[in-house]
Motif scaffolding. Structure first.
Motif, PDB file in Angstrom:
ATOM      1  N   UNK A 182       0.827  -1.204   0.000  1.00 59.06           N
ATOM      2  CA  UNK A 182       0.000   0.000   0.000  1.00 59.06           C
ATOM      3  C   UNK A 182       0.865   1.259   0.000  1.00 59.06           C
ATOM      4  N   UNK A 183       1.983   1.199   0.719  1.00 60.33           N
ATOM      5  CA  UNK A 183       2.898   2.345   0.762  1.00 60.33           C
ATOM      6  C   UNK A 183       3.446   2.647  -0.625  1.00 60.33           C
ATOM      7  N   UNK A 184       3.891   1.608  -1.337  1.00 59.13           N
ATOM      8  CA  UNK A 184       4.454   1.790  -2.672  1.00 59.13           C
ATOM      9  C   UNK A 184       3.399   2.257  -3.668  1.00 59.13           C
ATOM     10  N   UNK A 185       2.238   1.610  -3.632  1.00 55.09           N
ATOM     11  CA  UNK A 185       1.154   2.013  -4.530  1.00 55.09           C
ATOM     12  C   UNK A 185       0.716   3.444  -4.266  1.00 55.09           C
ATOM     13  N   UNK A 186       0.604   3.771  -2.976  1.00 42.92           N
ATOM     14  CA  UNK A 186       0.186   5.123  -2.600  1.00 42.92           C
ATOM     15  C   UNK A 186       1.189   6.164  -3.048  1.00 42.92           C
ATOM     16  N   UNK A 192       1.961  10.373  -9.373  1.00 44.97           N
ATOM     17  CA  UNK A 192       1.364  10.441 -10.703  1.00 44.97           C
ATOM     18  C   UNK A 192       0.298  11.529 -10.768  1.00 44.97           C
ATOM     19  N   UNK A 193      -0.467  11.671  -9.683  1.00 49.14           N
ATOM     20  CA  UNK A 193      -1.525  12.671  -9.626  1.00 49.14           C
ATOM     21  C   UNK A 193      -0.953  14.089  -9.670  1.00 49.14           C
ATOM     22  N   UNK A 194       0.130  14.303  -8.940  1.00 46.14           N
ATOM     23  CA  UNK A 194       0.691  15.651  -8.831  1.00 46.14           C
ATOM     24  C   UNK A 194       1.635  16.002  -9.971  1.00 46.14           C
ATOM     25  N   UNK A 195       2.390  15.014 -10.474  1.00 50.85           N
ATOM     26  CA  UNK A 195       3.475  15.326 -11.397  1.00 50.85           C
ATOM     27  C   UNK A 195       3.250  14.833 -12.820  1.00 50.85           C
ATOM     28  N   UNK A 196       2.337  13.891 -13.018  1.00 51.28           N
ATOM     29  CA  UNK A 196       2.066  13.308 -14.345  1.00 51.28           C
ATOM     30  C   UNK A 196       3.363  12.973 -15.087  1.00 51.28           C
ATOM     31  N   UNK A 197       4.175  12.074 -14.535  1.00 54.29           N
ATOM     32  CA  UNK A 197       5.491  11.804 -15.123  1.00 54.29           C
ATOM     33  C   UNK A 197       5.452  10.959 -16.384  1.00 54.29           C
ATOM     34  N   UNK A 198       4.334  10.262 -16.626  1.00 53.97           N
ATOM     35  CA  UNK A 198       4.222   9.470 -17.842  1.00 53.97           C
ATOM     36  C   UNK A 198       4.765   8.067 -17.744  1.00 53.97           C
ATOM     37  N   UNK A 199       5.151   7.617 -16.544  1.00 52.24           N
ATOM     38  CA  UNK A 199       5.597   6.244 -16.335  1.00 52.24           C
ATOM     39  C   UNK A 199       4.762   5.616 -15.228  1.00 52.24           C
ATOM     40  N   UNK A 200       4.628   4.297 -15.259  1.00 53.17           N
ATOM     41  CA  UNK A 200       3.738   3.617 -14.326  1.00 53.17           C
ATOM     42  C   UNK A 200       4.390   3.300 -12.984  1.00 53.17           C
ATOM     43  N   UNK A 201       5.719   3.277 -12.942  1.00 53.57           N
ATOM     44  CA  UNK A 201       6.427   2.941 -11.703  1.00 53.57           C
ATOM     45  C   UNK A 201       7.480   4.002 -11.435  1.00 53.57           C
ATOM     46  N   UNK A 202       7.053   5.058 -10.778  1.00 56.65           N
ATOM     47  CA  UNK A 202       7.913   6.224 -10.586  1.00 56.65           C
ATOM     48  C   UNK A 202       9.001   5.993  -9.549  1.00 56.65           C
ATOM     49  N   UNK A 203       8.757   5.090  -8.594  1.00 56.49           N
ATOM     50  CA  UNK A 203       9.707   4.880  -7.500  1.00 56.49           C
ATOM     51  C   UNK A 203      10.620   3.686  -7.735  1.00 56.49           C
ATOM     52  N   UNK A 204      10.524   3.052  -8.905  1.00 58.33           N
ATOM     53  CA  UNK A 204      11.389   1.920  -9.214  1.00 58.33           C
ATOM     54  C   UNK A 204      12.834   2.353  -9.379  1.00 58.33           C
ATOM     55  N   UNK A 205      13.749   1.407  -9.206  1.00 60.30           N
ATOM     56  CA  UNK A 205      15.179   1.759  -9.288  1.00 60.30           C
ATOM     57  C   UNK A 205      15.965   0.751 -10.115  1.00 60.30           C
ATOM     58  N   UNK A 206      15.310   0.141 -11.111  1.00 61.91           N
ATOM     59  CA  UNK A 206      15.970  -0.779 -12.026  1.00 61.91           C
ATOM     60  C   UNK A 206      15.827  -0.186 -13.422  1.00 61.91           C
ATOM     61  N   UNK A 207      16.920   0.433 -13.920  1.00 62.24           N
ATOM     62  CA  UNK A 207      16.824   1.195 -15.154  1.00 62.24           C
ATOM     63  C   UNK A 207      18.094   1.100 -15.994  1.00 62.24           C
TER      64      UNK A 207
END
Length: 279
Positions: A182-186, A192-207
């Protein structure tokens, strides 16, 4: 015209991949073929940045998996270990691994203490000799088997960035309790609501990044801690870099303890608000 573009590429269906392997075993690696990447068209080198802190048990396994993956797919690579003076002896383990795999493959760039994830990446980039940089966790939450998919997708349209996503396609999370999920989803929903970054997993760290792209983004990023990964995607959109997503399976760490606590959550919310009001 904006270059910012997000593409989500699904992982292969196992039955389709098996059938295609039998009929097209000579094709370059793709999500639909399951065969190995062909590096004959151009020579690229991939620098993996591994910031570590108390990862002595995980480090030998993740290094073995990385070496196995790169060797099987005939990819040139180096792993840069940036250890922040881990009290559990992670650096000593890293030195032993360097003797096993060689100094050209395992590069040690230790630091005096915990100086933050952003500065760890900067430190790593300064020592990277590859033209592509892969960032990932050292705790085995990110499996190296996804790296060939990242590379394949990057080559499709010469993407600037390929990011793993837990929240699109057949991506997922295993080993987390309900509170952590829930923490990660939240966190992703609010961002996404505030920044509209255009990616589905903003907090991921595998790139996977083009080296010069990562350098430009990091130079513009001011956040610390867990907000750092989020701001990097926001900056990517700001600079109109092209981004593709690949679904990944995230598995909770086997050894050691999670470094996410109440202070990190509060810091994330503060950083999110700062980005919302400044970017």
């Amino acid at each position: 015209m904006s270059r910012f573009h997000v593409s989500i590429t699904p992982e292969p269906d196992s039955r389709t991949a098996k059938a295609t392997r039998n009929s097209q075993s000579s094709l370059p690696y793709s999500a639909n073929s399951g065969t190995h990447l062909s590096m004959s068209s151009s020579h690229n080198k991939y620098s993996v940045l591994l910031p570590t802190y108390n990862e002595r048990d995980n480090l030998p396994i993740i290094i073995w998996l990385l070496a196995k993956t790169f060797k099987e797919h005939k990819l040139d690579y180096e792993v840069i270990i940036i250890d922040d003076n881990s009290p559990d002896g992670t650096l000593e383990v890293a030195k032993q691994l360097q003797q096993v795999y060689g100094e050209e493959r395992i590069v040690l760039r230790p630091r005096a203490g915990k100086l933050g994830l952003g500065t760890a990446y900067i430190h790593g980039i300064q020592n990277a000799t590859g033209n592509f940089v892969i960032i990932m966790d050292a705790d085995m939450s990110h499996h190296p088997k996804a790296i060939p998919d990242f590379i394949r997708v990057q080559k499709q349209r010469d993407y600037d960035i390929v990011t793993g996503t837990r929240y699109a396609g057949n991506g997922g999370v295993y080993g987390w309790d309900l509170r952590r999920k829930l923490t990660s989803r939240g966190a992703n929903f609010i961002a996404d609501l505030l920044l509209s970054p255009g990616v589905s997993d903003l907090t991921g760290s595998f790139r996977l990044y083009k080296k010069d792209v990562l350098h430009q983004i990091i130079n513009a990023t001011v956040s610390k801690g867990y907000v750092f990964q989020m701001e990097m995607m926001v900056r990517a959109k700001q600079f109109n870099f092209s981004v593709a997503e690949v679904p990944i399976t995230f598995v909770d760490r086997v050894f050691g303890e999670s470094k996410l606590g109440a202070n990190e959550i509060v810091g994330y919310l503060k950083g999110l608000w700062t980005l919302f009001t400044s970017v």
